[in-house]
Motif scaffolding. Structure first.
Motif, PDB file in Angstrom:
ATOM      1  N   LYS A   1       0.617  -1.132   0.062  1.00 15.36           N
ATOM      2  CA  LYS A   1      -0.171   0.041   0.129  1.00 15.36           C
ATOM      3  C   LYS A   1       0.857   1.194  -0.141  1.00 15.36           C
ATOM      4  O   LYS A   1       0.483   2.204  -0.596  1.00 15.36           O
ATOM      5  CB  LYS A   1      -0.793  -0.064   1.235  1.00 15.36           C
ATOM      6  CG  LYS A   1      -1.854  -0.814   1.307  1.00 15.36           C
ATOM      7  CD  LYS A   1      -2.830  -0.595   2.401  1.00 15.36           C
ATOM      8  CE  LYS A   1      -3.259  -1.604   3.199  1.00 15.36           C
ATOM      9  NZ  LYS A   1      -4.287  -1.229   4.264  1.00 15.36           N
ATOM     10  N   TYR A   2       1.903   1.189   0.660  1.00 19.81           N
ATOM     11  CA  TYR A   2       2.882   2.424   0.958  1.00 19.81           C
ATOM     12  C   TYR A   2       3.786   2.339  -0.117  1.00 19.81           C
ATOM     13  O   TYR A   2       4.697   1.486  -0.250  1.00 19.81           O
ATOM     14  CB  TYR A   2       3.245   2.107   2.454  1.00 19.81           C
ATOM     15  CG  TYR A   2       2.333   2.109   3.402  1.00 19.81           C
ATOM     16  CD1 TYR A   2       1.467   3.263   3.813  1.00 19.81           C
ATOM     17  CD2 TYR A   2       2.161   1.037   4.003  1.00 19.81           C
ATOM     18  CE1 TYR A   2       0.345   3.028   4.651  1.00 19.81           C
ATOM     19  CE2 TYR A   2       0.943   0.717   4.953  1.00 19.81           C
ATOM     20  CZ  TYR A   2       0.142   1.958   5.246  1.00 19.81           C
ATOM     21  OH  TYR A   2      -0.975   1.903   6.169  1.00 19.81           O
ATOM     22  N   GLN A   3       4.190   3.458  -0.598  1.00 22.51           N
ATOM     23  CA  GLN A   3       5.086   3.651  -1.939  1.00 22.51           C
ATOM     24  C   GLN A   3       5.811   4.849  -1.282  1.00 22.51           C
ATOM     25  O   GLN A   3       5.349   5.892  -0.855  1.00 22.51           O
ATOM     26  CB  GLN A   3       4.603   3.664  -3.215  1.00 22.51           C
ATOM     27  CG  GLN A   3       3.764   2.341  -3.510  1.00 22.51           C
ATOM     28  CD  GLN A   3       3.626   2.050  -4.668  1.00 22.51           C
ATOM     29  OE1 GLN A   3       3.764   3.075  -5.613  1.00 22.51           O
ATOM     30  NE2 GLN A   3       2.898   1.156  -5.067  1.00 22.51           N
ATOM     31  N   GLY A   4       7.267   5.155  -1.925  1.00 19.73           N
ATOM     32  CA  GLY A   4       7.756   6.409  -1.812  1.00 19.73           C
ATOM     33  C   GLY A   4       8.678   6.264  -0.681  1.00 19.73           C
ATOM     34  O   GLY A   4       9.445   5.130  -0.548  1.00 19.73           O
ATOM     35  N   GLU A   5       8.948   7.223   0.067  1.00 20.70           N
ATOM     36  CA  GLU A   5      10.013   7.223   1.156  1.00 20.70           C
ATOM     37  C   GLU A   5       9.842   6.202   2.152  1.00 20.70           C
ATOM     38  O   GLU A   5       8.549   5.813   2.511  1.00 20.70           O
ATOM     39  CB  GLU A   5      10.167   8.645   1.903  1.00 20.70           C
ATOM     40  CG  GLU A   5      10.759   9.656   0.963  1.00 20.70           C
ATOM     41  CD  GLU A   5      10.719  10.879   1.772  1.00 20.70           C
ATOM     42  OE1 GLU A   5      11.366  10.832   2.775  1.00 20.70           O
ATOM     43  OE2 GLU A   5      10.223  11.903   1.140  1.00 20.70           O
ATOM     44  N   THR A   6      10.849   5.584   2.590  1.00 21.97           N
ATOM     45  CA  THR A   6      10.896   4.784   3.761  1.00 21.97           C
ATOM     46  C   THR A   6      11.517   5.254   5.103  1.00 21.97           C
ATOM     47  O   THR A   6      12.322   6.075   5.101  1.00 21.97           O
ATOM     48  CB  THR A   6      11.502   3.567   3.552  1.00 21.97           C
ATOM     49  OG1 THR A   6      12.658   3.593   3.115  1.00 21.97           O
ATOM     50  CG2 THR A   6      10.785   2.614   2.318  1.00 21.97           C
ATOM     51  N   SER A   7      11.255   4.579   6.173  1.00 26.29           N
ATOM     52  CA  SER A   7      11.842   5.003   7.354  1.00 26.29           C
ATOM     53  C   SER A   7      12.259   3.727   8.009  1.00 26.29           C
ATOM     54  O   SER A   7      11.755   2.653   8.100  1.00 26.29           O
ATOM     55  CB  SER A   7      10.820   5.560   8.252  1.00 26.29           C
ATOM     56  OG  SER A   7      11.264   6.336   9.533  1.00 26.29           O
ATOM     57  N   VAL A   8      13.518   3.938   8.705  1.00 24.88           N
ATOM     58  CA  VAL A   8      14.028   2.772   9.492  1.00 24.88           C
ATOM     59  C   VAL A   8      13.660   2.644  10.929  1.00 24.88           C
ATOM     60  O   VAL A   8      13.830   3.890  11.466  1.00 24.88           O
ATOM     61  CB  VAL A   8      15.723   2.589   9.393  1.00 24.88           C
ATOM     62  CG1 VAL A   8      16.283   1.528  10.129  1.00 24.88           C
ATOM     63  CG2 VAL A   8      15.980   2.646   7.820  1.00 24.88           C
ATOM     64  N   ILE A   9      13.370   1.849  11.519  1.00 24.07           N
ATOM     65  CA  ILE A   9      12.871   1.747  12.953  1.00 24.07           C
ATOM     66  C   ILE A   9      13.758   0.631  13.671  1.00 24.07           C
ATOM     67  O   ILE A   9      14.131  -0.436  12.962  1.00 24.07           O
ATOM     68  CB  ILE A   9      11.310   1.499  13.051  1.00 24.07           C
ATOM     69  CG1 ILE A   9      10.923   0.291  12.669  1.00 24.07           C
ATOM     70  CG2 ILE A   9      10.674   2.838  12.646  1.00 24.07           C
ATOM     71  CD1 ILE A   9       9.721  -0.231  13.231  1.00 24.07           C
TER      72      ILE A   9
END
Length: 55
Positions: A3-11
């Motif tokens: 569903k989610y595209q584009g930038e990502t974030s690391v957790i």
């Protein structure tokens, strides 16, 4: 399915060793990455989350 595209974030996330082993086994069996399996699980959980007012 993503569903989610584009930038990502690391957790960072602490999980029980047994859960990580299960995720790794699912990843191995399906040919997907652990990250993909975890993202799918989280998306499914969010889509099916029911929050009650009881705490």
């Amino acid at each position: 399915m993503k569903k989610y595209q584009g930038e990502t974030s690391v957790i960072s996330l602490r999980l029980p060793v047994e859960l990580v082993a299960t995720l790794d086994e699912i990843a191995k069996t399906t040919g997907r990455t652990r990250n993909d399996i975890m993202q799918r699980c989280l998306e499914f959980s969010i889509d099916n989350l029911e929050i009650s007012e009881d705490k």
